[in-house]
Write a protein that holds these residues in place. Structure first.
Motif, short mmCIF file in Angstrom:
data_model
loop_
_atom_site.label_atom_id
_atom_site.label_comp_id
_atom_site.label_asym_id
_atom_site.label_seq_id
_atom_site.Cartn_x
_atom_site.Cartn_y
_atom_site.Cartn_z
N ALA A 23 -21.43 1.20 17.68
CA ALA A 23 -20.09 0.69 17.95
C ALA A 23 -19.12 1.15 16.86
N ASN A 24 -19.58 1.13 15.62
CA ASN A 24 -18.74 1.59 14.52
C ASN A 24 -18.46 3.09 14.62
N ILE A 25 -19.46 3.82 15.04
CA ILE A 25 -19.29 5.27 15.20
C ILE A 25 -18.20 5.56 16.23
N ALA A 26 -18.24 4.82 17.33
CA ALA A 26 -17.23 5.00 18.37
C ALA A 26 -15.84 4.64 17.84
N THR A 43 -17.21 -0.09 5.39
CA THR A 43 -16.77 -0.01 4.00
C THR A 43 -17.44 -1.07 3.13
N PRO A 44 -17.53 -2.35 3.57
CA PRO A 44 -18.24 -3.34 2.75
C PRO A 44 -19.71 -2.96 2.51
N GLN A 45 -20.37 -2.42 3.52
CA GLN A 45 -21.75 -2.00 3.35
C GLN A 45 -21.86 -0.88 2.33
N MET A 46 -20.94 0.08 2.42
CA MET A 46 -20.97 1.20 1.48
C MET A 46 -20.69 0.73 0.06
N LYS A 47 -19.76 -0.18 -0.11
CA LYS A 47 -19.45 -0.71 -1.44
C LYS A 47 -20.66 -1.43 -2.03
N ALA A 48 -21.38 -2.17 -1.17
CA ALA A 48 -22.57 -2.88 -1.64
C ALA A 48 -23.64 -1.90 -2.10
N ILE A 49 -23.81 -0.82 -1.35
CA ILE A 49 -24.80 0.21 -1.71
C ILE A 49 -24.42 0.86 -3.03
N VAL A 50 -23.16 1.20 -3.18
CA VAL A 50 -22.69 1.87 -4.41
C VAL A 50 -22.89 0.95 -5.62
N ARG A 51 -22.66 -0.34 -5.45
CA ARG A 51 -22.88 -1.28 -6.56
C ARG A 51 -24.35 -1.31 -6.97
N GLN A 52 -25.23 -1.17 -6.01
CA GLN A 52 -26.67 -1.22 -6.30
C GLN A 52 -27.17 0.04 -6.99
N VAL A 53 -26.73 1.18 -6.52
CA VAL A 53 -27.31 2.44 -7.01
C VAL A 53 -26.58 3.01 -8.22
N LYS A 54 -25.36 2.56 -8.49
CA LYS A 54 -24.58 3.03 -9.63
C LYS A 54 -24.28 4.54 -9.52
N LYS A 55 -23.69 5.08 -10.60
CA LYS A 55 -23.37 6.51 -10.62
C LYS A 55 -24.58 7.33 -11.07
N ASP A 56 -24.79 8.43 -10.41
CA ASP A 56 -25.86 9.37 -10.77
C ASP A 56 -25.44 10.71 -10.19
N HIS A 57 -24.94 11.58 -11.04
CA HIS A 57 -24.33 12.82 -10.53
C HIS A 57 -25.34 13.74 -9.86
N SER A 98 -13.13 16.00 7.70
CA SER A 98 -12.58 14.73 8.18
C SER A 98 -11.64 14.17 7.13
N TRP A 99 -10.54 13.57 7.57
CA TRP A 99 -9.51 13.12 6.64
C TRP A 99 -10.02 12.04 5.68
N GLU A 100 -10.92 11.17 6.13
CA GLU A 100 -11.33 10.08 5.24
C GLU A 100 -12.28 10.56 4.16
N ILE A 101 -13.05 11.59 4.44
CA ILE A 101 -13.86 12.21 3.39
C ILE A 101 -12.92 12.88 2.38
N VAL A 102 -11.92 13.58 2.88
CA VAL A 102 -10.94 14.24 2.01
C VAL A 102 -10.27 13.23 1.08
N ASP A 103 -9.77 12.15 1.65
CA ASP A 103 -8.98 11.21 0.86
C ASP A 103 -9.82 10.48 -0.18
N THR A 104 -11.09 10.24 0.15
CA THR A 104 -11.99 9.61 -0.83
C THR A 104 -12.33 10.59 -1.93
N ALA A 105 -12.62 11.83 -1.57
CA ALA A 105 -12.92 12.85 -2.57
C ALA A 105 -11.72 13.15 -3.45
N ALA A 106 -10.52 13.07 -2.89
CA ALA A 106 -9.31 13.34 -3.66
C ALA A 106 -9.21 12.40 -4.85
N ASP A 107 -9.58 11.14 -4.66
CA ASP A 107 -9.56 10.18 -5.77
C ASP A 107 -10.55 10.59 -6.86
N LEU A 108 -11.71 11.08 -6.46
CA LEU A 108 -12.69 11.57 -7.44
C LEU A 108 -12.15 12.77 -8.18
#
Length: 229
Positions: A23-26, A43-57, A98-108
């Motif tokens: 449903a989210n994909i659609a 987005t909340p799921q992704m934020k939760a995952i990022v909090r768990q795994v931390k930064k690792d280049h 995709s625009w949302e990948i672009v805009d997220t990467a732009a912040d990085l």
């Protein structure tokens, strides 16, 4: 699956796959997001995952190489801008679809020491999503790079004007976004940004005229003017 800062890329991908949501994909597709490899992670799921795994280049690079939209989003959010190289930024930008990948990467990218070089490079790239990246970076840096001198952003106005006639949807919206954000930074930036907006609003080119009129409308808003310092 419980994730930790030591979780390898393979475990993160496996966890993402357990969260697949059709449903989210659609819904993402309706917002113009490329869903060919999407899992529909919220987005909340992704934020939760990022909090768990931390930064690792190093792991972020592996996540990117999976080609999965959601793994790539996790890669962007867990990459280290101090470690990211120009070659890696170029490689990732070449994959943008995709625009949302672009805009997220732009912040990085705007957190890297070479972000201005990327803006100059990407703005001249003919690929739609790469060029969008340049202007998404400007729009983001205006807000997040608070110690950057106003002059940096004012000097981007000719670049905005130069690409204001690019009619491609994801480019023109980012050019407009960059112009509006510069104008909203403060009074110093507002004056030249509004002047360019008015110039574009009177352009014979349809795209430039749309960008200009939309920017004039926002930059002339009384609430915006009252908030400017």
């Amino acid at each position: 699956m419980k994730l930790s800062p030591d979780s390898p890329a393979e475990d993160i991908v496996a966890h993402l796959q357990t969260l697949r949501n059709e449903a989210n994909i659609a819904g993402m597709s309706r917002f113009g997001i490329d869903t060919a490899t999407a899992l529909g992670i919220t987005t909340p799921q992704m934020k939760a995952i990022v909090r768990q795994v931390k930064k690792d280049h190093a792991r972020a690079l592996k996540l990117w190489n999976t080609g999965l939209r959601d793994a790539r989003m996790a890669a962007i959010l867990t990459a280290d801008p101090k470690t990211l190289t120009r070659a890696e930024a170029d490689l990732w930008a070449g994959d943008f679809n995709s625009w949302e990948i672009v805009d997220t990467a732009a912040d990085l990218f705007t957190k890297t020491p070479f972000w201005k070089e990327l803006v100059a490079e990407f703005a001249e790239d003919e690929r739609e999503f790469v060029r969008r990246t340049a202007f998404a970076m400007i729009a983001g840096a205006v807000v997040h790079n608070k110690n950057e001198p106003d002059e940096t952003f004012i000097t981007y106005l000719p670049l905005i004007e130069a690409h204001s006639a690019d009619p491609r949807n994801f480019v023109k919206k980012a050019v407009n976004w960059a112009l509006r954000n510069i104008g909203k930074r403060n009074r110093t930036c507002h004056t030249p940004a509004l002047a360019l907006s008015q110039k574009l609003a009177a352009s014979a080119d349809k795209t430039a005229r749309w960008i200009g009129k939309d920017a004039v409308r926002e930059l002339s808003n009384e609430r915006i003017l009252a908030r400017l310092k």
